[in-house]
Design a protein around this motif. Structure first.
Motif, mmCIF file in Angstrom:
data_model
loop_
_atom_site.group_PDB
_atom_site.id
_atom_site.type_symbol
_atom_site.label_atom_id
_atom_site.label_comp_id
_atom_site.label_asym_id
_atom_site.label_seq_id
_atom_site.Cartn_x
_atom_site.Cartn_y
_atom_site.Cartn_z
ATOM 1 N N ASP A 75 0.834 -1.200 0.000
ATOM 2 C CA ASP A 75 0.000 0.000 0.000
ATOM 3 C C ASP A 75 0.866 1.246 0.000
ATOM 4 O O ASP A 75 0.487 2.274 -0.576
ATOM 5 N N ALA A 76 2.024 1.164 0.661
ATOM 6 C CA ALA A 76 2.931 2.312 0.716
ATOM 7 C C ALA A 76 4.359 1.821 0.889
ATOM 8 O O ALA A 76 4.611 0.799 1.531
ATOM 9 N N VAL A 77 5.279 2.564 0.292
ATOM 10 C CA VAL A 77 6.705 2.336 0.493
ATOM 11 C C VAL A 77 7.318 3.658 0.951
ATOM 12 O O VAL A 77 7.132 4.694 0.301
ATOM 13 N N VAL A 78 8.015 3.617 2.074
ATOM 14 C CA VAL A 78 8.719 4.790 2.591
ATOM 15 C C VAL A 78 10.206 4.592 2.304
ATOM 16 O O VAL A 78 10.856 3.747 2.915
ATOM 17 N N HIS A 79 10.717 5.358 1.354
ATOM 18 C CA HIS A 79 12.125 5.263 0.958
ATOM 19 C C HIS A 79 12.944 6.144 1.906
ATOM 20 O O HIS A 79 13.279 7.293 1.599
ATOM 21 N N ASN A 80 13.247 5.575 3.053
ATOM 22 C CA ASN A 80 13.913 6.318 4.112
ATOM 23 C C ASN A 80 15.433 6.213 4.057
ATOM 24 O O ASN A 80 16.140 7.134 4.473
ATOM 25 N N ALA A 81 15.963 5.108 3.560
ATOM 26 C CA ALA A 81 17.411 4.867 3.609
ATOM 27 C C ALA A 81 18.177 5.987 2.919
ATOM 28 O O ALA A 81 17.790 6.465 1.848
ATOM 29 N N GLY A 82 19.267 6.409 3.530
ATOM 30 C CA GLY A 82 20.089 7.458 2.948
ATOM 31 C C GLY A 82 21.467 7.472 3.569
ATOM 32 O O GLY A 82 21.686 6.891 4.637
ATOM 33 N N THR A 83 22.399 8.128 2.886
ATOM 34 C CA THR A 83 23.757 8.220 3.395
ATOM 35 C C THR A 83 24.400 9.510 2.919
ATOM 36 O O THR A 83 24.003 10.079 1.903
ATOM 37 N N MET A 84 25.408 9.946 3.676
ATOM 38 C CA MET A 84 26.236 11.078 3.258
ATOM 39 C C MET A 84 27.648 10.604 2.923
ATOM 40 O O MET A 84 28.559 11.407 2.765
ATOM 41 N N ASN A 85 27.824 9.282 2.827
ATOM 42 C CA ASN A 85 29.111 8.681 2.480
ATOM 43 C C ASN A 85 29.336 8.847 0.982
ATOM 44 O O ASN A 85 28.660 8.218 0.168
ATOM 45 N N ASP A 86 30.296 9.695 0.600
ATOM 46 C CA ASP A 86 30.441 10.120 -0.790
ATOM 47 C C ASP A 86 30.389 8.994 -1.828
ATOM 48 O O ASP A 86 29.654 9.107 -2.809
ATOM 49 N N PRO A 87 31.137 7.886 -1.663
ATOM 50 C CA PRO A 87 31.086 6.869 -2.724
ATOM 51 C C PRO A 87 29.705 6.245 -2.892
ATOM 52 O O PRO A 87 29.388 5.707 -3.954
ATOM 53 N N HIS A 88 28.890 6.308 -1.839
ATOM 54 C CA HIS A 88 27.599 5.631 -1.863
ATOM 55 C C HIS A 88 26.419 6.588 -1.950
ATOM 56 O O HIS A 88 25.266 6.140 -1.967
ATOM 57 N N THR A 89 26.684 7.889 -2.016
ATOM 58 C CA THR A 89 25.593 8.852 -1.954
ATOM 59 C C THR A 89 24.595 8.663 -3.095
ATOM 60 O O THR A 89 23.385 8.546 -2.865
ATOM 61 N N MET A 90 25.082 8.641 -4.331
ATOM 62 C CA MET A 90 24.164 8.464 -5.456
ATOM 63 C C MET A 90 23.536 7.073 -5.486
ATOM 64 O O MET A 90 22.330 6.936 -5.693
ATOM 65 N N PRO A 91 24.322 5.990 -5.285
ATOM 66 C CA PRO A 91 23.699 4.660 -5.298
ATOM 67 C C PRO A 91 22.587 4.494 -4.263
ATOM 68 O O PRO A 91 21.523 3.951 -4.577
ATOM 69 N N VAL A 92 22.813 4.949 -3.039
ATOM 70 C CA VAL A 92 21.821 4.734 -1.976
ATOM 71 C C VAL A 92 20.679 5.737 -2.070
ATOM 72 O O VAL A 92 19.500 5.377 -1.939
ATOM 73 N N ASN A 93 21.010 7.000 -2.289
ATOM 74 C CA ASN A 93 19.997 8.054 -2.200
ATOM 75 C C ASN A 93 19.154 8.201 -3.459
ATOM 76 O O ASN A 93 18.034 8.707 -3.388
#
Length: 246
Positions: A75-93
């Motif tokens: 019914d709903a997906v909350v995309h909460n995961a995030g990072t400020m770790n530069d190598p992973h910023t675009m992949p995760v966020n």
């Protein structure tokens, strides 16, 4: 009651979001990077289930989607995961929310964690296409644009972006001045409140249940289209057809 997936739910805002949803009687599936992240959490006995995988890794992200699909359409997906770790910023966020959306039946509602820092982001698609560069602010501009693009192109899914504020989580740090409780309540509300209580019903950028004005690029239809094309090119996956959320 709603079936809701919350990513990055082992700590901070994600954990608080999952706990409140469960307290309200909803069926909650929580995501964590690895089982060690959720071992011993006292809320697990109130959850519908757990899905595991590192969202910095596209292949693991697709496996997270496969695990989630075993529970049925959300019914709903909350995309909460995030990072400020530069190598992973675009992949995760950015890439992970897109990959999950493209690899699952479109939910009734989608909530994407943005940030006020997106206002200083650059509407630059090169980090998406090349996999290099891009700041946290850039990533939050891109995911805000994606949330609004999803709302515009898939009206069967009510899609919103949320600025939770600068809150004292592991990522925000102990000096953060925001309210951790207020930081997650908008996500819970957007995921489960009666549609008549949410205006706009889709395509909003929110802070503490109030609509705010996002970066102009986030609402630009041409930029949204270029972003969707870049994400499709980078991942090899297209979004489901518009009627898949009906």
């Amino acid at each position: 009651m709603a079936l809701v997936l919350v990513t990055g739910a082992s700590t901070g805002l994600g954990l608080a979001t999952a706990a409140e949803l469960a307290d309200r009687g909803h069926d909650v599936v929580v995501h964590a990077r690895a089982s060690v992240r959720v071992d011993g959490l006292d809320i697990l006995d109130r959850m519908r289930g757990v899905v595991l995988g590192d969202l910095a890794d596209p292949e693991e992200t697709v496996r997270v989607a496969e695990q989630a699909n075993a529970f049925g359409r959300f019914d709903a997906v909350v995309h909460n995961a995030g990072t400020m770790n530069d190598p992973h910023t675009m992949p995760v966020n950015v890439l992970a929310p897109y990959l999950l959306t493209a690899s699952m039946p479109l939910p009734g509602r989608a909530v994407f964690l943005s940030s006020a820092m997106h206002l200083s982001g650059r509407p630059d698609l090169d980090p998406v296409l090349s996999g290099r560069g891009g700041s946290y602010s850039d990533s939050k501009l891109l995911i805000t644009a994606f949330a609004l693009a999803l709302a515009a192109r898939h009206p069967g899914t009510r899609s919103h972006a949320v600025d939770p504020g600068w809150v004292p989580t592991r990522m925000g740090g102990s000096s953060a001045t925001g309210d951790l409780v207020e930081g997650h309540r908008t996500q819970v509300w957007l995921a489960t409140a009666p549609e008549k209580d949410i205006e706009p019903r889709s395509g909003g950028y929110w802070h503490h249940r109030a609509v705010r004005r996002p970066h102009p690029a986030a609402r630009d239809a041409e930029f949204q289209q270029h972003l969707l094309q870049a994400l499709h090119t980078r991942t090899g996956l297209a979004l489901p057809d518009a009627d898949a959320a009906g």
